[in-house]
Design an enzyme around this catalytic site. Sequence first.
Site, PDB file in Angstrom:
ATOM      1  N   SER A 168       0.841  -1.200   0.000  1.00  9.89           N
ATOM      2  CA  SER A 168       0.000   0.000   0.000  1.00  9.89           C
ATOM      3  C   SER A 168       0.873   1.245   0.000  1.00  9.89           C
ATOM      4  O   SER A 168       2.071   1.193   0.271  1.00  9.89           O
ATOM      5  CB  SER A 168      -0.932   0.015   1.222  1.00  9.89           C
ATOM      6  OG  SER A 168      -0.193   0.159   2.420  1.00  9.89           O
ATOM      7  N   ASN A 221      19.356  -7.610   4.935  1.00  6.05           N
ATOM      8  CA  ASN A 221      17.971  -7.697   4.481  1.00  6.05           C
ATOM      9  C   ASN A 221      17.431  -9.083   4.825  1.00  6.05           C
ATOM     10  O   ASN A 221      17.976 -10.090   4.377  1.00  6.05           O
ATOM     11  CB  ASN A 221      17.887  -7.480   2.969  1.00  6.05           C
ATOM     12  CG  ASN A 221      18.249  -6.074   2.557  1.00  6.05           C
ATOM     13  OD1 ASN A 221      17.405  -5.191   2.516  1.00  6.05           O
ATOM     14  ND2 ASN A 221      19.532  -5.851   2.264  1.00  6.05           N
ATOM     15  N   ASP A 270      13.014   3.623   1.820  1.00 10.08           N
ATOM     16  CA  ASP A 270      12.199   3.754   3.032  1.00 10.08           C
ATOM     17  C   ASP A 270      12.941   3.315   4.294  1.00 10.08           C
ATOM     18  O   ASP A 270      12.723   3.867   5.377  1.00 10.08           O
ATOM     19  CB  ASP A 270      10.868   3.008   2.889  1.00 10.08           C
ATOM     20  CG  ASP A 270      11.014   1.567   2.426  1.00 10.08           C
ATOM     21  OD1 ASP A 270      12.148   1.040   2.399  1.00 10.08           O
ATOM     22  OD2 ASP A 270       9.985   0.952   2.073  1.00 10.08           O
TER      23      ASP A 270
END
Length: 501
Positions: free
Chosen positions: A15, A298, A239
């Site tokens: 989203s 990650n 981000d």
Amino acid sequence: MNHKNVLAVDFGASSGRVMLGNFDGNRISIQELHRFPNDPVILNGTMYWDFLRLFFEVKQGLIKAKKYGKIDSIGVDTWGVDFGLIDKEGNLLENPVHYRDARTVGMLEKSFSKMDKDRFYQITGSQFMEINTVFQLMALMEKRPGLLERASRLLMMPDLFNYYLCGAQVSEYSIASTTQMLDARTKMWSKEVLESLGIPERILGSIVPCGTRLGLMKNGICQELGIEPGEVIAVAGHDTQSALAAVPARDKDFIFISCGTWSLFGTELDEPVINGLSKKLNITNEGGCQGKISFLKNIIGLWLIQESRRQWIREGKEYGFGHLEQMAADAEPFKALIDPDAPEFVPAGNIPERIRRFCRESGQRVPGNEAELVRCIDESLAFKYRMTLDEIKMCTGREYPAIHMVGGGTQSRLLCQMTANACHCPVIAGPVEATVLGNAALQLLAAGELRNLDQVRNVVEASAKVSIYEPEDTNQWDQVYGQYKKMFAADGGSYLWDGNT
């Protein structure tokens, strides 16, 4: 002082949001103006991001912001590694391809036939992941060379939004560092990597630091939407780095987890750590704010629960995330464990069945119902965090008294507590909206409202709530962690359970 209004546009893997940040000189208050889905589209066998729809949604957020008065600036952050290609007229050649698309399969190994693996890591300091931009470009060179020939510029996703907002064709440092084409020491594109892999340097723009003021929004957009032109700021486009700017840490040495679809686990350093141990452990050096380096790993994160939930919905079971967490809390502990980063868990699809198969093939008891599967995921993530914490401590030689956990994953009290238990140290959880707060604060930093990264974090700390989770049942967690390490350690686990859980 006058209040400042900034818009933080934050794109996640499922989203996107347009958030209003209001700064009164001491605190940032945030308000969601517009939320929208960010679903990939599979067309003719390729998985794309729907960029045109996403840009339309950004405009809807700008329209909704009008009633709050003049917007001083706007900043965009997104996930890493993906990009769009534009031609010499500035037109988007096609929708950006999703990093989970299968086009990069095999490209990692092919790269090592063109460039020595050790040298590759020595230059970039990047964790080898087949989704990285450099391997996406190798796939294009091999399968669709004509597309690159037509391209005038490659723009990473936040840079692509910035370009269509204000016209600047530049690459912001933090997002550029996710490509595995950047020299970690010089912070510039590596000619050696590009030449070795046959990637044309001409398509790459100049690199600008996080917090660069790019210019005012285009007149055409302002006239179309009936808004005053705000300034476009290149915040930390990745981000993770916007979230890291909002970690309310007071110590110079701290550990963080930015927990969402992916879990980014690491620490902030002044210089990259690139040596044999960091390469063996596959730890990355990612660019951050004010020239800092994020030494991190990650880890596949809440994707496993998100994708499992999608599968259960397809089966007619409409579980909410809160309900799943409650079910998992009551399930039997340590029934089975997985490596969250095993390649079979990367693609979309039936994750619950893949977890069962993984457990069966590794000689473990197989999780049966949804509660056992979610508990298996959460416990496995907590142990993966512990393993990564140990690896980072080995590489840096430093100790970390607590873990700062930020992002949407902090809403899972179960995962926060398990992380504290597994890692043997307190977890300071929050803010939930770390990425948005970091995005907004970095705009204020660029505008001169804040002086430095320390002040950014002080403002965030004053603006958000945190919760502290103290470790519990550590003896039991330590015992099972020993088994987990034998199975999944980066230096050669067995992937086989040698006893009963």
